[in-house]
Design a protein around this motif. Structure first.
Motif, PDB file in Angstrom:
ATOM      1  N   LEU A 119       0.925  -0.974  -0.012  1.00  0.00           N
ATOM      2  CA  LEU A 119       0.143  -0.643  -0.168  1.00  0.00           C
ATOM      3  C   LEU A 119       0.580   1.163   0.172  1.00  0.00           C
ATOM      4  O   LEU A 119       1.645   1.593   1.545  1.00  0.00           O
ATOM      5  CB  LEU A 119      -1.432   0.199   0.959  1.00  0.00           C
ATOM      6  CG  LEU A 119      -1.837   1.011   1.248  1.00  0.00           C
ATOM      7  CD1 LEU A 119      -2.893   0.800   0.180  1.00  0.00           C
ATOM      8  CD2 LEU A 119      -2.370   1.143   2.561  1.00  0.00           C
ATOM      9  N   LYS A 120       0.687   2.493  -0.893  1.00  0.00           N
ATOM     10  CA  LYS A 120       1.268   3.026  -1.104  1.00  0.00           C
ATOM     11  C   LYS A 120       0.938   4.660  -0.694  1.00  0.00           C
ATOM     12  O   LYS A 120      -0.558   4.168  -1.171  1.00  0.00           O
ATOM     13  CB  LYS A 120       2.637   3.343  -2.263  1.00  0.00           C
ATOM     14  CG  LYS A 120       3.157   2.325  -2.736  1.00  0.00           C
ATOM     15  CD  LYS A 120       3.669   2.041  -3.967  1.00  0.00           C
ATOM     16  CE  LYS A 120       4.865   2.954  -3.634  1.00  0.00           C
ATOM     17  NZ  LYS A 120       5.623   2.388  -4.920  1.00  0.00           N
ATOM     18  N   LYS A 121       1.572   5.960  -0.645  1.00  0.00           N
ATOM     19  CA  LYS A 121       0.389   6.911  -0.506  1.00  0.00           C
ATOM     20  C   LYS A 121       1.325   7.865  -1.481  1.00  0.00           C
ATOM     21  O   LYS A 121       2.308   7.748  -0.926  1.00  0.00           O
ATOM     22  CB  LYS A 121       0.557   7.052   0.879  1.00  0.00           C
ATOM     23  CG  LYS A 121      -0.528   6.050   1.741  1.00  0.00           C
ATOM     24  CD  LYS A 121      -0.902   7.141   3.199  1.00  0.00           C
ATOM     25  CE  LYS A 121      -1.080   5.562   4.199  1.00  0.00           C
ATOM     26  NZ  LYS A 121      -0.972   6.019   5.420  1.00  0.00           N
ATOM     27  N   ASN A 122       0.602   9.210  -2.816  1.00  0.00           N
ATOM     28  CA  ASN A 122       1.574   9.769  -2.963  1.00  0.00           C
ATOM     29  C   ASN A 122       0.188  11.274  -3.003  1.00  0.00           C
ATOM     30  O   ASN A 122      -1.145  10.455  -3.185  1.00  0.00           O
ATOM     31  CB  ASN A 122       1.555   8.795  -4.106  1.00  0.00           C
ATOM     32  CG  ASN A 122       2.962  10.138  -4.913  1.00  0.00           C
ATOM     33  OD1 ASN A 122       2.981  11.022  -4.565  1.00  0.00           O
ATOM     34  ND2 ASN A 122       2.818   9.966  -6.606  1.00  0.00           N
ATOM     35  N   PHE A 123       0.524  11.934  -2.710  1.00  0.00           N
ATOM     36  CA  PHE A 123      -0.651  13.007  -3.141  1.00  0.00           C
ATOM     37  C   PHE A 123      -1.605  12.946  -2.530  1.00  0.00           C
ATOM     38  O   PHE A 123      -2.733  13.300  -2.662  1.00  0.00           O
ATOM     39  CB  PHE A 123      -0.840  13.973  -4.168  1.00  0.00           C
ATOM     40  CG  PHE A 123       0.986  13.979  -4.999  1.00  0.00           C
ATOM     41  CD1 PHE A 123       1.282  15.404  -5.038  1.00  0.00           C
ATOM     42  CD2 PHE A 123       1.223  13.176  -6.696  1.00  0.00           C
ATOM     43  CE1 PHE A 123       2.261  15.172  -5.067  1.00  0.00           C
ATOM     44  CE2 PHE A 123       2.334  13.595  -6.720  1.00  0.00           C
ATOM     45  CZ  PHE A 123       3.154  15.045  -6.099  1.00  0.00           C
ATOM     46  N   GLY A 124      -2.296  12.288  -1.032  1.00  0.00           N
ATOM     47  CA  GLY A 124      -3.357  11.935  -0.367  1.00  0.00           C
ATOM     48  C   GLY A 124      -3.763  10.822  -0.763  1.00  0.00           C
ATOM     49  O   GLY A 124      -4.689  10.372  -0.651  1.00  0.00           O
ATOM     50  N   LYS A 125      -3.634  10.017  -1.516  1.00  0.00           N
ATOM     51  CA  LYS A 125      -4.192   9.047  -2.101  1.00  0.00           C
ATOM     52  C   LYS A 125      -3.303   7.737  -1.971  1.00  0.00           C
ATOM     53  O   LYS A 125      -2.109   8.103  -1.707  1.00  0.00           O
ATOM     54  CB  LYS A 125      -3.772   8.993  -3.971  1.00  0.00           C
ATOM     55  CG  LYS A 125      -4.384   9.927  -4.369  1.00  0.00           C
ATOM     56  CD  LYS A 125      -5.002  10.130  -5.844  1.00  0.00           C
ATOM     57  CE  LYS A 125      -6.211  11.454  -6.415  1.00  0.00           C
ATOM     58  NZ  LYS A 125      -5.839  10.995  -8.148  1.00  0.00           N
ATOM     59  N   GLU A 126      -4.413   7.161  -1.326  1.00  0.00           N
ATOM     60  CA  GLU A 126      -3.532   5.173  -1.693  1.00  0.00           C
ATOM     61  C   GLU A 126      -3.720   4.715  -2.458  1.00  0.00           C
ATOM     62  O   GLU A 126      -5.018   4.835  -2.956  1.00  0.00           O
ATOM     63  CB  GLU A 126      -4.571   4.965   0.197  1.00  0.00           C
ATOM     64  CG  GLU A 126      -3.720   5.441   0.474  1.00  0.00           C
ATOM     65  CD  GLU A 126      -4.661   4.901   2.257  1.00  0.00           C
ATOM     66  OE1 GLU A 126      -5.519   4.077   2.635  1.00  0.00           O
ATOM     67  OE2 GLU A 126      -4.103   5.313   3.439  1.00  0.00           O
ATOM     68  N   TYR A 127      -3.138   3.559  -3.035  1.00  0.00           N
ATOM     69  CA  TYR A 127      -2.946   2.775  -3.889  1.00  0.00           C
ATOM     70  C   TYR A 127      -2.142   1.428  -3.763  1.00  0.00           C
ATOM     71  O   TYR A 127      -0.980   1.850  -2.790  1.00  0.00           O
ATOM     72  CB  TYR A 127      -3.114   3.187  -5.510  1.00  0.00           C
ATOM     73  CG  TYR A 127      -1.404   3.950  -5.660  1.00  0.00           C
ATOM     74  CD1 TYR A 127      -0.623   3.010  -6.016  1.00  0.00           C
ATOM     75  CD2 TYR A 127      -1.720   5.620  -4.610  1.00  0.00           C
ATOM     76  CE1 TYR A 127       0.689   3.448  -6.314  1.00  0.00           C
ATOM     77  CE2 TYR A 127       0.076   5.894  -4.960  1.00  0.00           C
ATOM     78  CZ  TYR A 127       1.208   4.995  -6.049  1.00  0.00           C
ATOM     79  OH  TYR A 127       2.320   5.662  -5.492  1.00  0.00           O
ATOM     80  N   MET A 128      -2.098   0.281  -4.294  1.00  0.00           N
ATOM     81  CA  MET A 128      -1.392  -0.160  -4.684  1.00  0.00           C
ATOM     82  C   MET A 128      -0.298  -0.389  -5.441  1.00  0.00           C
ATOM     83  O   MET A 128      -0.395  -0.224  -6.349  1.00  0.00           O
ATOM     84  CB  MET A 128      -1.994  -2.148  -4.063  1.00  0.00           C
ATOM     85  CG  MET A 128      -2.757  -2.666  -3.219  1.00  0.00           C
ATOM     86  SD  MET A 128      -1.765  -2.704  -1.580  1.00  0.00           S
ATOM     87  CE  MET A 128      -1.154  -3.668  -1.894  1.00  0.00           C
ATOM     88  N   GLY A 129       1.012  -0.725  -5.100  1.00  0.00           N
ATOM     89  CA  GLY A 129       2.248  -0.419  -5.737  1.00  0.00           C
ATOM     90  C   GLY A 129       3.281  -1.662  -5.938  1.00  0.00           C
ATOM     91  O   GLY A 129       3.661  -1.758  -4.697  1.00  0.00           O
ATOM     92  N   ILE A 130       4.414  -1.760  -6.526  1.00  0.00           N
ATOM     93  CA  ILE A 130       6.068  -2.043  -6.056  1.00  0.00           C
ATOM     94  C   ILE A 130       6.584  -0.881  -5.798  1.00  0.00           C
ATOM     95  O   ILE A 130       6.790   0.077  -5.479  1.00  0.00           O
ATOM     96  CB  ILE A 130       6.703  -2.542  -7.210  1.00  0.00           C
ATOM     97  CG1 ILE A 130       5.654  -3.519  -8.346  1.00  0.00           C
ATOM     98  CG2 ILE A 130       8.010  -2.909  -7.048  1.00  0.00           C
ATOM     99  CD1 ILE A 130       6.164  -4.246  -7.617  1.00  0.00           C
TER     100      ILE A 130
END
Length: 157
Positions: free
Chosen positions: A107-118
């Protein structure tokens, strides 16, 4: 369950950038530098791939192959490889099987968004298919040199 240092890597078959089916066991007898990166053609991933490209011969002299892994499809890998003259294999892990085995699908966070990634990570696998070193949450700058130095030390150079 994620693989740990000293354990054998479970064989998972994936497609390479050339469309051929590949398993890590295909490389037994050589060291494997297995690096996971988020996405083809992005700045950090391009820098890392080009660093591995620029040191490819140094790794080869130590009997090591470099393999890049991301969720991108074969066409994207092929384009990325061609554009940057990458002399090593890129694997398609679109179902995240290998990423989950190495516990880099996060689970990653970028600019307030959460998403699954490497989670950018690199693993060193010995000639018998055992995990012997890992670098997690890799920062691109100087990482390839560090991995090369580690392999040199393991090879007694």
């Amino acid at each position: 369950m994620a693989v740990e240092i000293g354990q054998n890597i479970r064989d998972i078959e994936l497609f390479g950038d050339d469309g051929e089916k590949i398993k890590l066991s295909d490389f037994q007898g050589k060291y494997v530098i297995l690096y996971f990166y988020p996405k083809d053609m992005t700045p950090g991933c391009t820098t890392e791939a080009c660093d591995f490209r620029d040191h490819h011969e140094n790794f080869a002299e130590l009997d090591a192959v470099i393999i890049g892994v991301s969720p991108d499809d074969q066409a994207k890998h092929e384009k990325f490889k061609k554009k940057h003259n990458l002399p090593f294999l890129l694997l398609v892990d679109d179902e995240h099987k290998l990423a989950k085995q190495f516990d880099v699908w996060k689970l990653k966070k970028n600019f307030g968004k959460e998403y699954m990634g490497i989670e950018r990570s690199t693993f060193l696998i010995d000639k018998k298919g055992r995990l012997i070193k890992e670098w997690r949450k890799v920062k691109v700058k100087d990482h390839v040199k560090e991995a090369l130095q580690t392999l040199k030390e393991m090879c007694g150079e």
